[in-house]
Design a protein around this motif. Structure first.
Motif, PDB file in Angstrom:
ATOM      1  N   ASP A 310       0.822  -1.216   0.000  1.00 46.44           N
ATOM      2  CA  ASP A 310       0.000   0.000   0.000  1.00 46.44           C
ATOM      3  C   ASP A 310       0.856   1.266   0.000  1.00 46.44           C
ATOM      4  O   ASP A 310       0.502   2.270  -0.625  1.00 46.44           O
ATOM      5  N   ALA A 311       1.979   1.222   0.699  1.00 44.94           N
ATOM      6  CA  ALA A 311       2.814   2.418   0.837  1.00 44.94           C
ATOM      7  C   ALA A 311       3.683   2.685  -0.379  1.00 44.94           C
ATOM      8  O   ALA A 311       3.980   3.843  -0.691  1.00 44.94           O
ATOM      9  N   TYR A 312       4.073   1.619  -1.109  1.00 48.99           N
ATOM     10  CA  TYR A 312       5.109   1.802  -2.134  1.00 48.99           C
ATOM     11  C   TYR A 312       4.750   1.331  -3.546  1.00 48.99           C
ATOM     12  O   TYR A 312       5.454   1.706  -4.495  1.00 48.99           O
ATOM     13  N   TRP A 313       3.693   0.548  -3.714  1.00 48.59           N
ATOM     14  CA  TRP A 313       3.499  -0.078  -5.014  1.00 48.59           C
ATOM     15  C   TRP A 313       2.158   0.224  -5.682  1.00 48.59           C
ATOM     16  O   TRP A 313       1.804  -0.419  -6.663  1.00 48.59           O
ATOM     17  N   THR A 314       1.422   1.188  -5.194  1.00 51.67           N
ATOM     18  CA  THR A 314       0.138   1.522  -5.821  1.00 51.67           C
ATOM     19  C   THR A 314       0.309   2.418  -7.043  1.00 51.67           C
ATOM     20  O   THR A 314      -0.644   2.635  -7.792  1.00 51.67           O
ATOM     21  N   ASP A 315       1.504   2.980  -7.238  1.00 44.71           N
ATOM     22  CA  ASP A 315       1.810   3.769  -8.430  1.00 44.71           C
ATOM     23  C   ASP A 315       3.278   3.541  -8.783  1.00 44.71           C
ATOM     24  O   ASP A 315       3.933   2.660  -8.213  1.00 44.71           O
ATOM     25  N   ASN A 316       3.817   4.331  -9.717  1.00 49.45           N
ATOM     26  CA  ASN A 316       5.182   4.122 -10.195  1.00 49.45           C
ATOM     27  C   ASN A 316       6.224   4.989  -9.488  1.00 49.45           C
ATOM     28  O   ASN A 316       7.407   4.961  -9.862  1.00 49.45           O
ATOM     29  N   LEU A 317       5.812   5.770  -8.504  1.00 54.07           N
ATOM     30  CA  LEU A 317       6.736   6.717  -7.890  1.00 54.07           C
ATOM     31  C   LEU A 317       7.926   6.019  -7.229  1.00 54.07           C
ATOM     32  O   LEU A 317       9.082   6.428  -7.401  1.00 54.07           O
ATOM     33  N   PHE A 318       7.667   4.982  -6.461  1.00 55.37           N
ATOM     34  CA  PHE A 318       8.741   4.281  -5.767  1.00 55.37           C
ATOM     35  C   PHE A 318       9.650   3.574  -6.767  1.00 55.37           C
ATOM     36  O   PHE A 318      10.884   3.630  -6.650  1.00 55.37           O
ATOM     37  N   SER A 319       9.057   2.935  -7.748  1.00 63.51           N
ATOM     38  CA  SER A 319       9.842   2.258  -8.780  1.00 63.51           C
ATOM     39  C   SER A 319      10.754   3.231  -9.508  1.00 63.51           C
ATOM     40  O   SER A 319      11.941   2.952  -9.741  1.00 63.51           O
ATOM     41  N   ASN A 320      10.223   4.386  -9.857  1.00 63.84           N
ATOM     42  CA  ASN A 320      11.038   5.394 -10.545  1.00 63.84           C
ATOM     43  C   ASN A 320      12.167   5.899  -9.654  1.00 63.84           C
ATOM     44  O   ASN A 320      13.284   6.162 -10.127  1.00 63.84           O
ATOM     45  N   ASP A 321      11.877   6.034  -8.360  1.00 63.35           N
ATOM     46  CA  ASP A 321      12.899   6.488  -7.419  1.00 63.35           C
ATOM     47  C   ASP A 321      14.017   5.459  -7.296  1.00 63.35           C
ATOM     48  O   ASP A 321      15.203   5.818  -7.237  1.00 63.35           O
ATOM     49  N   ILE A 322      13.654   4.180  -7.250  1.00 60.93           N
ATOM     50  CA  ILE A 322      14.659   3.117  -7.197  1.00 60.93           C
ATOM     51  C   ILE A 322      15.561   3.178  -8.423  1.00 60.93           C
ATOM     52  O   ILE A 322      16.790   3.091  -8.322  1.00 60.93           O
ATOM     53  N   LYS A 323      14.959   3.323  -9.585  1.00 60.58           N
ATOM     54  CA  LYS A 323      15.747   3.366 -10.822  1.00 60.58           C
ATOM     55  C   LYS A 323      16.675   4.576 -10.848  1.00 60.58           C
ATOM     56  O   LYS A 323      17.818   4.487 -11.332  1.00 60.58           O
ATOM     57  N   ALA A 324      16.209   5.712 -10.332  1.00 54.63           N
ATOM     58  CA  ALA A 324      17.058   6.907 -10.275  1.00 54.63           C
ATOM     59  C   ALA A 324      18.241   6.671  -9.326  1.00 54.63           C
ATOM     60  O   ALA A 324      19.385   7.039  -9.638  1.00 54.63           O
ATOM     61  N   LYS A 325      17.979   6.043  -8.177  1.00 49.95           N
ATOM     62  CA  LYS A 325      19.061   5.734  -7.242  1.00 49.95           C
ATOM     63  C   LYS A 325      20.018   4.704  -7.837  1.00 49.95           C
ATOM     64  O   LYS A 325      21.233   4.763  -7.602  1.00 49.95           O
ATOM     65  N   GLY A 326      19.465   3.764  -8.606  1.00 49.51           N
ATOM     66  CA  GLY A 326      20.308   2.777  -9.268  1.00 49.51           C
ATOM     67  C   GLY A 326      21.285   3.428 -10.240  1.00 49.51           C
ATOM     68  O   GLY A 326      22.455   3.023 -10.321  1.00 49.51           O
ATOM     69  N   LYS A 327      20.827   4.439 -10.951  1.00 49.06           N
ATOM     70  CA  LYS A 327      21.716   5.160 -11.869  1.00 49.06           C
ATOM     71  C   LYS A 327      22.801   5.898 -11.102  1.00 49.06           C
ATOM     72  O   LYS A 327      23.975   5.906 -11.506  1.00 49.06           O
ATOM     73  N   LEU A 328      22.427   6.516  -9.983  1.00 47.69           N
ATOM     74  CA  LEU A 328      23.400   7.211  -9.141  1.00 47.69           C
ATOM     75  C   LEU A 328      24.426   6.235  -8.590  1.00 47.69           C
ATOM     76  O   LEU A 328      25.645   6.502  -8.614  1.00 47.69           O
ATOM     77  N   LEU A 329      23.943   5.104  -8.093  1.00 47.44           N
ATOM     78  CA  LEU A 329      24.836   4.089  -7.537  1.00 47.44           C
ATOM     79  C   LEU A 329      25.847   3.623  -8.576  1.00 47.44           C
ATOM     80  O   LEU A 329      27.057   3.593  -8.319  1.00 47.44           O
ATOM     81  N   ARG A 330      25.370   3.290  -9.759  1.00 45.99           N
ATOM     82  CA  ARG A 330      26.250   2.750 -10.790  1.00 45.99           C
ATOM     83  C   ARG A 330      27.205   3.823 -11.331  1.00 45.99           C
ATOM     84  O   ARG A 330      28.343   3.523 -11.716  1.00 45.99           O
ATOM     85  N   LYS A 331      26.747   5.069 -11.337  1.00 45.14           N
ATOM     86  CA  LYS A 331      27.624   6.166 -11.762  1.00 45.14           C
ATOM     87  C   LYS A 331      28.793   6.311 -10.792  1.00 45.14           C
ATOM     88  O   LYS A 331      29.954   6.465 -11.206  1.00 45.14           O
ATOM     89  N   ARG A 332      28.483   6.270  -9.492  1.00 45.37           N
ATOM     90  CA  ARG A 332      29.539   6.409  -8.492  1.00 45.37           C
ATOM     91  C   ARG A 332      30.467   5.183  -8.484  1.00 45.37           C
ATOM     92  O   ARG A 332      31.684   5.323  -8.294  1.00 45.37           O
ATOM     93  N   LEU A 333      29.921   3.992  -8.677  1.00 50.01           N
ATOM     94  CA  LEU A 333      30.757   2.799  -8.752  1.00 50.01           C
ATOM     95  C   LEU A 333      31.670   2.862  -9.969  1.00 50.01           C
ATOM     96  O   LEU A 333      32.851   2.477  -9.899  1.00 50.01           O
ATOM     97  N   SER A 334      31.144   3.361 -11.081  1.00 50.87           N
ATOM     98  CA  SER A 334      31.959   3.512 -12.296  1.00 50.87           C
ATOM     99  C   SER A 334      33.096   4.496 -12.062  1.00 50.87           C
ATOM    100  O   SER A 334      34.211   4.318 -12.574  1.00 50.87           O
TER     101      SER A 334
END
Length: 425
Positions: A310-334
């Motif tokens: 109910d808190a995280y999966w009723t829309d795409n906001l959380f999913s989009n936030d995860i993907k944005a953090k994933g890009k940040l994570l991989r950028k810093r690892l690179s």
């Protein structure tokens, strides 16, 4: 530490890398008894995707306990279970095209949902053999362990691990080798020595095996291969699921539909023991109680699991936030890779399930140790434990993520610096 060393079995492992006595945890922070705080880049091995003591989930659980809600229900009906099933079906399964799939509550571990999936596949198809893949990890009970590739874990079984044929995962022989074609050839040849399988089982992103990622095309080809050879497709989404890949299920990007899905770790949302086996209703050939377990009715986990949906999966906001953090994570690892060894270090994984492959197990271990000394909890994975694996809570703030990655970069500076100094001398 004497209490643990004198009275706890030597099988313990994580505490050897992080020898602190922890007493509190909140979000992405662990606090030791002496007050030292650590950023958590382990997240309970992926069981705390929503962080430690998530306030929304905690409030729902406290209210349920205060109202004397059912704690242990076996597989009896309960209001908590009913609400979870309703939310999981309507919010997760139905929108993703799994409207005709059913949920089985197994014993509360990942290994148990894998055991259920294997038993069900064999019962449906009337065959014993299962195809599993190189570097795969599916648990440490006997059936699940037979599908696990890791030599260290397999060596602890003490019995023969049979009725599984090991096949090469995507990229195992390099990018130019079509491993699906190899499997197809073996299954099509009546003299290959491979008994006709009931199913294949795989992780789309191999967690313990080294953050090896199956491409979308490889997964599509595997789905077609299963159809062609009358095999069920089991996706073990225990570690890569519940948002770790950016989508709720790790296979969504490929657009495939597994026959059976196993879930555990973060499905409860709060780190409470819970596991599900999800499969097409046509496969539901169990007789009552044929696969059971006393603690398959953990109602506290049903409460927090439904709250997480109910808190995280009723829309795409959380999913989009995860993907944005994933890009940040991989950028810093690179950036770390470019700074300390683009020829010797390698970026691994996908989204918030990423890490850096080091030249050796010892270097990776030294980086984990140096990170801990700086206040960062992070672990290794891989066939030789040579990969430093970032596994933060998905709810981690950008500031915490950046700070943790800076600590990791400092650890690389220390370890690589010492190696360069030693080489120069």
């Amino acid at each position: 530490m004497n209490t643990f060393e004198q009275h706890e079995s030597g099988v313990r492992s994580y505490c050897r890398s992080f020898p602190a006595v922890f007493k509190q945890a909140k979000g992405a922070t662990l606090t030791a008894e002496n007050g030292t705080e650590y950023l958590d880049f382990l997240a309970g091995a992926g069981s705390l995707n929503y962080g430690h003591n998530n306030p929304v989930l905690k409030q729902a659980l406290l209210e349920y306990i205060e109202a004397d809600g059912l704690t242990q229900g076996l597989d009896m009906y309960s209001s908590a279970k009913e609400y979870f099933i309703d939310r999981f079906h309507k919010t997760i399964l139905k929108p993703r095209g799994f409207n005709d799939y059913v949920i089985q509550f197994t014993g509360p571990t990942g290994s148990n949902t894998v055991e259920a999936a294997l038993k069900l596949a064999r019962k449906v198809k009337g065959r014993k053999n299962i195809i599993a893949f190189t570097n795969g990890f599916h648990g440490c009970t006997a059936g699940a362990l037979s599908c696990t590739a890791n030599q260290h874990h397999r060596g602890g079984a003490g019995v023969s691990l049979n009725d599984v044929s090991r096949m090469p995962f995507d990229g195992y022989f390099g990018e130019k080798t079509n491993t699906i074609a190899m499997v197809d050839k073996l299954l099509s040849d009546p003299s290959s020595g491979i008994d006709k399988p009931a199913a294949v089982i795989l992780e789309t992103i191999q967690g313990e095996g080294g953050l090896n990622v199956a491409s979308a095309q490889w997964l599509k080809d595997l789905r077609e291969l299963c159809n062609r050879h009358d095999m069920l497709m089991i996706v073990d989404d225990i570690q890569a699921g519940c948002g770790r890949s950016g989508d709720f299920f790790s296979f969504e990007e490929a657009g495939i539909k597994p026959d059976i899905i196993t879930l555990s770790k973060s499905i409860s949302g709060y780190g409470l023991p819970m596991a599900l086996t999800v499969f097409h209703k046509d496969l539901d050939v169990w007789t009552p109680g044929e696969h059971n377990g006393t603690f398959r009715g953990n109602n506290h986990a049903f409460v927090t699991a439904a709250s997480a949906i109910d808190a995280y999966w009723t829309d795409n906001l959380f999913s989009n936030d995860i993907k944005a953090k994933g890009k940040l994570l991989r950028k810093r690892l690179s950036r770390i890779i470019d700074r300390f060894g683009p020829e010797s270090l390698k970026l691994k994984g996908r989204c918030m399930m990423s890490g850096i492959e080091c030249p050796s197990e010892q270097i990776a271990a030294d980086i984990v140790k140096a990170s801990y000394e700086k206040g960062l909890i992070i672990e290794t994975c891989g066939n030789r434990d040579q990969i430093v694996k970032c596994f933060t809570p998905l709810t981690i703030s950008n500031e915490e993520l950046e700070r943790g990655l800076s600590l990791l970069e400092q650890a690389f500076t220390d370890v690589i610096g010492r190696l360069e100094a030693a080489a120069a001398s």
